[in-house]
Scaffold this motif. Structure first.
Motif, PDB file in Angstrom:
ATOM      1  N   TYR A  98       0.835  -1.214   0.000  1.00 24.16           N
ATOM      2  CA  TYR A  98       0.000   0.000   0.000  1.00 24.16           C
ATOM      3  C   TYR A  98       0.860   1.250   0.000  1.00 24.16           C
ATOM      4  O   TYR A  98       0.624   2.200  -0.742  1.00 24.16           O
ATOM      5  CB  TYR A  98      -0.927  -0.010   1.204  1.00 24.16           C
ATOM      6  CG  TYR A  98      -1.723   1.269   1.344  1.00 24.16           C
ATOM      7  CD1 TYR A  98      -2.830   1.511   0.538  1.00 24.16           C
ATOM      8  CD2 TYR A  98      -1.339   2.243   2.286  1.00 24.16           C
ATOM      9  CE1 TYR A  98      -3.549   2.677   0.661  1.00 24.16           C
ATOM     10  CE2 TYR A  98      -2.047   3.411   2.403  1.00 24.16           C
ATOM     11  CZ  TYR A  98      -3.158   3.624   1.598  1.00 24.16           C
ATOM     12  OH  TYR A  98      -3.870   4.774   1.712  1.00 24.16           O
ATOM     13  N   SER A 102       2.353   1.787  -3.415  1.00 25.86           N
ATOM     14  CA  SER A 102       1.435   2.268  -4.453  1.00 25.86           C
ATOM     15  C   SER A 102       0.979   3.705  -4.218  1.00 25.86           C
ATOM     16  O   SER A 102       0.476   4.351  -5.122  1.00 25.86           O
ATOM     17  CB  SER A 102       0.204   1.360  -4.508  1.00 25.86           C
ATOM     18  OG  SER A 102      -0.523   1.429  -3.288  1.00 25.86           O
ATOM     19  N   LYS A 103       1.171   4.228  -3.002  1.00 20.37           N
ATOM     20  CA  LYS A 103       0.722   5.579  -2.692  1.00 20.37           C
ATOM     21  C   LYS A 103       1.425   6.640  -3.530  1.00 20.37           C
ATOM     22  O   LYS A 103       0.768   7.523  -4.091  1.00 20.37           O
ATOM     23  CB  LYS A 103       0.907   5.849  -1.200  1.00 20.37           C
ATOM     24  CG  LYS A 103       0.249   7.140  -0.735  1.00 20.37           C
ATOM     25  CD  LYS A 103       0.327   7.267   0.773  1.00 20.37           C
ATOM     26  CE  LYS A 103      -0.369   8.540   1.237  1.00 20.37           C
ATOM     27  NZ  LYS A 103      -0.297   8.703   2.699  1.00 20.37           N
ATOM     28  N   TYR A 158       2.637   6.310  -6.474  1.00 18.78           N
ATOM     29  CA  TYR A 158       2.142   6.150  -7.845  1.00 18.78           C
ATOM     30  C   TYR A 158       0.777   6.816  -8.000  1.00 18.78           C
ATOM     31  O   TYR A 158       0.509   7.472  -9.010  1.00 18.78           O
ATOM     32  CB  TYR A 158       2.055   4.668  -8.186  1.00 18.78           C
ATOM     33  CG  TYR A 158       1.433   4.402  -9.527  1.00 18.78           C
ATOM     34  CD1 TYR A 158       2.149   4.579 -10.711  1.00 18.78           C
ATOM     35  CD2 TYR A 158       0.098   3.996  -9.608  1.00 18.78           C
ATOM     36  CE1 TYR A 158       1.567   4.362 -11.940  1.00 18.78           C
ATOM     37  CE2 TYR A 158      -0.494   3.772 -10.839  1.00 18.78           C
ATOM     38  CZ  TYR A 158       0.251   3.957 -11.999  1.00 18.78           C
ATOM     39  OH  TYR A 158      -0.343   3.742 -13.213  1.00 18.78           O
ATOM     40  N   ARG A 159      -0.093   6.650  -6.993  1.00 21.88           N
ATOM     41  CA  ARG A 159      -1.415   7.272  -7.056  1.00 21.88           C
ATOM     42  C   ARG A 159      -1.302   8.790  -7.029  1.00 21.88           C
ATOM     43  O   ARG A 159      -2.003   9.490  -7.760  1.00 21.88           O
ATOM     44  CB  ARG A 159      -2.273   6.787  -5.888  1.00 21.88           C
ATOM     45  CG  ARG A 159      -2.654   5.317  -5.979  1.00 21.88           C
ATOM     46  CD  ARG A 159      -3.527   4.902  -4.812  1.00 21.88           C
ATOM     47  NE  ARG A 159      -3.901   3.506  -4.888  1.00 21.88           N
ATOM     48  CZ  ARG A 159      -4.658   2.888  -3.992  1.00 21.88           C
ATOM     49  NH1 ARG A 159      -5.111   3.571  -2.935  1.00 21.88           N
ATOM     50  NH2 ARG A 159      -4.958   1.613  -4.129  1.00 21.88           N
ATOM     51  N   LEU A 160      -0.408   9.303  -6.186  1.00 23.72           N
ATOM     52  CA  LEU A 160      -0.206  10.752  -6.146  1.00 23.72           C
ATOM     53  C   LEU A 160       0.322  11.267  -7.472  1.00 23.72           C
ATOM     54  O   LEU A 160      -0.086  12.334  -7.960  1.00 23.72           O
ATOM     55  CB  LEU A 160       0.762  11.106  -5.011  1.00 23.72           C
ATOM     56  CG  LEU A 160       0.233  10.909  -3.587  1.00 23.72           C
ATOM     57  CD1 LEU A 160       1.348  11.192  -2.573  1.00 23.72           C
ATOM     58  CD2 LEU A 160      -0.957  11.823  -3.327  1.00 23.72           C
ATOM     59  N   SER A 161       1.235  10.508  -8.085  1.00 25.84           N
ATOM     60  CA  SER A 161       1.778  10.905  -9.383  1.00 25.84           C
ATOM     61  C   SER A 161       0.685  10.911 -10.446  1.00 25.84           C
ATOM     62  O   SER A 161       0.629  11.814 -11.289  1.00 25.84           O
ATOM     63  CB  SER A 161       2.906   9.952  -9.778  1.00 25.84           C
ATOM     64  OG  SER A 161       3.401  10.291 -11.055  1.00 25.84           O
ATOM     65  N   ALA A 162      -0.206   9.924 -10.430  1.00 27.45           N
ATOM     66  CA  ALA A 162      -1.305   9.870 -11.396  1.00 27.45           C
ATOM     67  C   ALA A 162      -2.255  11.046 -11.206  1.00 27.45           C
ATOM     68  O   ALA A 162      -2.724  11.646 -12.176  1.00 27.45           O
ATOM     69  CB  ALA A 162      -2.052   8.544 -11.260  1.00 27.45           C
ATOM     70  N   ILE A 163      -2.522  11.392  -9.940  1.00 27.83           N
ATOM     71  CA  ILE A 163      -3.405  12.533  -9.659  1.00 27.83           C
ATOM     72  C   ILE A 163      -2.777  13.835 -10.149  1.00 27.83           C
ATOM     73  O   ILE A 163      -3.440  14.689 -10.746  1.00 27.83           O
ATOM     74  CB  ILE A 163      -3.715  12.602  -8.154  1.00 27.83           C
ATOM     75  CG1 ILE A 163      -4.569  11.402  -7.729  1.00 27.83           C
ATOM     76  CG2 ILE A 163      -4.444  13.908  -7.820  1.00 27.83           C
ATOM     77  CD1 ILE A 163      -4.795  11.309  -6.237  1.00 27.83           C
ATOM     78  N   GLN A 198      -3.028  14.091 -13.871  1.00 26.58           N
ATOM     79  CA  GLN A 198      -4.386  14.425 -14.283  1.00 26.58           C
ATOM     80  C   GLN A 198      -4.680  15.905 -14.042  1.00 26.58           C
ATOM     81  O   GLN A 198      -5.301  16.567 -14.888  1.00 26.58           O
ATOM     82  CB  GLN A 198      -5.385  13.556 -13.521  1.00 26.58           C
ATOM     83  CG  GLN A 198      -6.809  13.636 -14.061  1.00 26.58           C
ATOM     84  CD  GLN A 198      -7.722  12.633 -13.392  1.00 26.58           C
ATOM     85  OE1 GLN A 198      -7.395  12.092 -12.347  1.00 26.58           O
ATOM     86  NE2 GLN A 198      -8.877  12.396 -13.991  1.00 26.58           N
TER      87      GLN A 198
END
Length: 291
Positions: free
Chosen positions: A11, A14-15, A17-22, A25
């Motif tokens: 977890y 992956s955090k 990576y999620r921040l980078s995707a946000i 966007q």
């Protein structure tokens, strides 16, 4: 204990990576909004300038919302100039050209896609190849032809020249090819003629293509300046584009009324796109995936 620690590690991995995707966007949306505003800004400036005084039009910094709205700019355009006549002339040419082009292009496309005759594909290729010829090359022969037909200083010259389009034939043919041949064969077995198949079977399925060609043709005819400049001489036959150019040359350039005329001129194109946008988008996306 290991079974509990491993999910936490995954977890935490992956955090980022999620921040980078946000963040990507958010950056994408920021770029889209910036580009959209840069494209809309000239229209907003034109709309604002249409209700400003001459002194305020080019004031710096730009005053997007004027302190006093000069509606007299619109009054001068519509009441002191034959602007309504220019409007009717442009509507006449644009609507007539659009209707004729939809009819001629759809009939030709039906023949090139559903009717079998010798050298059909080669003839279609030669017809489409005319799209590569610059307008400047055809301008003089077309002018001589219209002069010999006695259509100079007439709206018919513009209507007839705009009634045919290789692009429209190509667009309709791509849609006609996607219609299953079984429908046409079944209609022929039932005794329906080729024109009946075209009118009653094929055309009801072509709404996206009709909407797409209608928008393209109407906007081109509405905004055309060179064609009317070549063939129209009489003031009472002027289109909006010639009328605005004539207004600018006959009077000292008054940007307030000129912007009011421009705003009035683009209203029909916006309405056409607004009412046909669903079919237009459908037609463009469908044409992008068809062979």
């Amino acid at each position: 204990m290991s079974t509990i620690v491993e999910p936490r590690a995954s977890y935490s991995a992956s955090k980022p990576y999620r921040l980078s995707a946000i963040m990507r966007q958010i950056l994408l949306y920021a770029i889209i909004i910036t580009v959209s505003l840069s494209m809309i800004a000239p229209f907003i400036w034109m709309l604002s300038a249409s209700v400003k005084s001459e002194a305020e039009v080019f004031s710096y910094p730009i005053q997007w919302i004027p302190g006093i709205f000069y509606w007299s700019n619109y009054e001068k355009v519509w009441l002191k100039l034959p602007f309504f006549t220019y409007y009717l002339n442009t509507i006449k040419i644009a609507v007539s050209t659009t209707i004729l082009q939809v009819i001629t292009c759809s009939l030709a496309a039906y023949a090139f896609s559903k009717v079998r005759f010798p050298e059909r594909d080669k003839l279609f290729f030669l017809y489409i190849a005319t799209m590569m010829i610059p307008f400047q090359v055809m301008m003089i022969p077309q002018f001589m032809l219209m002069k010999q037909l006695g259509l100079m200083d007439s709206h018919w010259a513009l209507i007839l020249l705009g009634a045919f389009s290789p692009f429209g034939v190509f667009l309709f043919r791509q849609f006609f090819i996607s219609v299953p041949e079984e429908l046409s064969e079944a209609a022929r077995i039932d005794g329906l003629s080729e024109f009946g198949i075209y009118l009653r079977i094929i055309m009801p399925l072509m709404r996206p293509a009709i909407a797409s060609l209608t928008i393209f043709t109407f906007m081109h005819a509405w905004n055309d300046f060179l064609g009317p400049l070549i063939y129209i001489n009489s003031d009472h036959l002027f289109t909006l584009q010639l009328g605005m150019q004539h207004f600018q040359s006959e009077h000292a350039t008054e940007y307030g009324p000129l912007m009011a005329a421009a705003v009035s001129a683009i209203v029909p194109t916006i309405l056409i796109y607004f009412f046909a946008q669903d079919h237009f988008v459908e037609g463009i996306t469908a044409g992008a995936i068809k062979g």
